[in-house]
Design a protein around this motif. Sequence first.
Motif, short mmCIF file in Angstrom:
data_model
loop_
_atom_site.label_atom_id
_atom_site.label_comp_id
_atom_site.label_asym_id
_atom_site.label_seq_id
_atom_site.Cartn_x
_atom_site.Cartn_y
_atom_site.Cartn_z
N SER A 161 -1.61 -10.04 -9.18
CA SER A 161 -2.06 -9.77 -7.81
C SER A 161 -2.46 -8.30 -7.65
O SER A 161 -3.45 -7.98 -7.00
N LYS A 183 -0.35 -18.03 -0.65
CA LYS A 183 0.95 -17.38 -0.42
C LYS A 183 0.98 -16.75 0.97
O LYS A 183 2.02 -16.42 1.49
N GLU A 186 0.26 -11.71 0.99
CA GLU A 186 -0.22 -10.67 0.08
C GLU A 186 -1.55 -10.01 0.48
O GLU A 186 -1.71 -8.81 0.42
N ASP A 244 -6.06 -16.34 -5.63
CA ASP A 244 -4.78 -16.03 -6.25
C ASP A 244 -3.98 -17.33 -6.31
O ASP A 244 -4.16 -18.20 -5.46
N GLU A 245 -3.12 -17.45 -7.29
CA GLU A 245 -2.25 -18.64 -7.41
C GLU A 245 -3.04 -19.94 -7.38
O GLU A 245 -2.83 -20.79 -6.51
MG LIG Z 1 0.90 -12.54 -7.57
#
Ligand SMILES: [Mg+2]
Length: 376
Positions: A161, A183, A186, A244-245
Amino acid sequence: MINISKKTNALGEALSTLRVVWRRRKGQEIPGAILDTIDVIWPEGKPRPLLTHKKQTPGGWHMIFTLMPGVSFNEFKNKTEYFSDACRGLVDIKKVNGFVHMNISTGSMENFYPYSFNPEDYPKMDLPVPVGYDSSGKLVVFDLAESPHLLVAGVPGFGKSNFLHVLIHALLPKALVAVMDFKRLEFAYLKNHCALARTEVEALALMKALNREMERRIDLLDAAGCAKVQEFKDDMPFIVLVCDEVAEIENEEIVYYIDRIVRLARAVGISVVMATQRPSKKLKIFKDDTRDMFLARICYQMADEISSRMVLGEQCPQAAYLPEIKGRGIFKYGMTIKEVQSMCLYLKDAKKMLEGTEKAVSDFAQCCSVKRLPPR
Ligand SMILES: [Mg+2]
Ligand SMILES: Nc1ncnc2c1ncn2[C@@H]1O[C@H](COP(=O)(O)OP(=O)(O)OP(=O)(O)O)[C@@H](O)[C@H]1O
């Protein structure tokens, strides 16, 4: 007779011991280890690689080989792991103008570099991205517009990240950035700078808008007779989708749209950057050949060799043996493979850097049709 042959053997052994000692003399341990490895794999008297040049570099060694007829480049490159183990360095082998170049990185790297980057220092690149510093202390920068998709992987807590924040900050002056982050926390600070999708509903709307924009651009370029966005005269900003993710993406429709973008959007200036702990086949995303479209890869610490090879390719187990340093990773792009230390961008600094540059980007379709973002 017996005595003469014994003496000849003893002489031969003494000579080869002397050669090993001479080869591994102080300062020459690395090329010595490489030559010893070659002796074992390709014994003398048979076709073998011949060393034609060696030079010490700021980060290690550079060696050039000529391959005797009967030794193929692939055969030599397939031994990369043996060479790496022998010299305890990162070995990169490539072919240039018929010669085989071996770059060995052994230099000790700094463990921390604060974020500092000015895209204007790279005027020849459309989307310069700072990957990290290599063992010679040089910042490795690559052009995402050329790549054009990037895969980021690594076990939790080692810098995926963080690298995405670095990438987004490097790109924002030049590109429109869309971020998908399930998430939810972030990347929240980017809501006035990027198109942000943090729920499945938002992500689907974003993907549909991006697919429409992709179709619109394909039609425009087609009508103008351009093969890629760089040839198109009117202002058409680059778009970068950052996810992300990606393991969290399970919605079939979202997967379908991302897959289309990855396969079709290269020429029209849309890039995809994806982060995942491990791009396993179980993930909805990355099935079949989608993964092959990610020519650039950054792999931070990996749990085992299988995972490292999954990200970097069959020949690259190195990410399993990286030192346990946050931000230390292996960058692979085409035939280049380098160990790097990524820059660190703390969230509080990232927020501060963006203060006063807000740009409402609530609707991505609208954001796609605006002219370039003003310079920051
Ligand atoms: Mg991360
Ligand atoms: N390049 C770097 N240099 C120094 N410290 C770093 C670097 N990258 C990350 N860190 C530190 O490690 C912490 C975890 O990094 P990050 O959140 O990027 O990991 P991650 O790989 O995304 O993990 P997860 O899979 O859990 O999301 C950061 O908060 C930061 O303190």
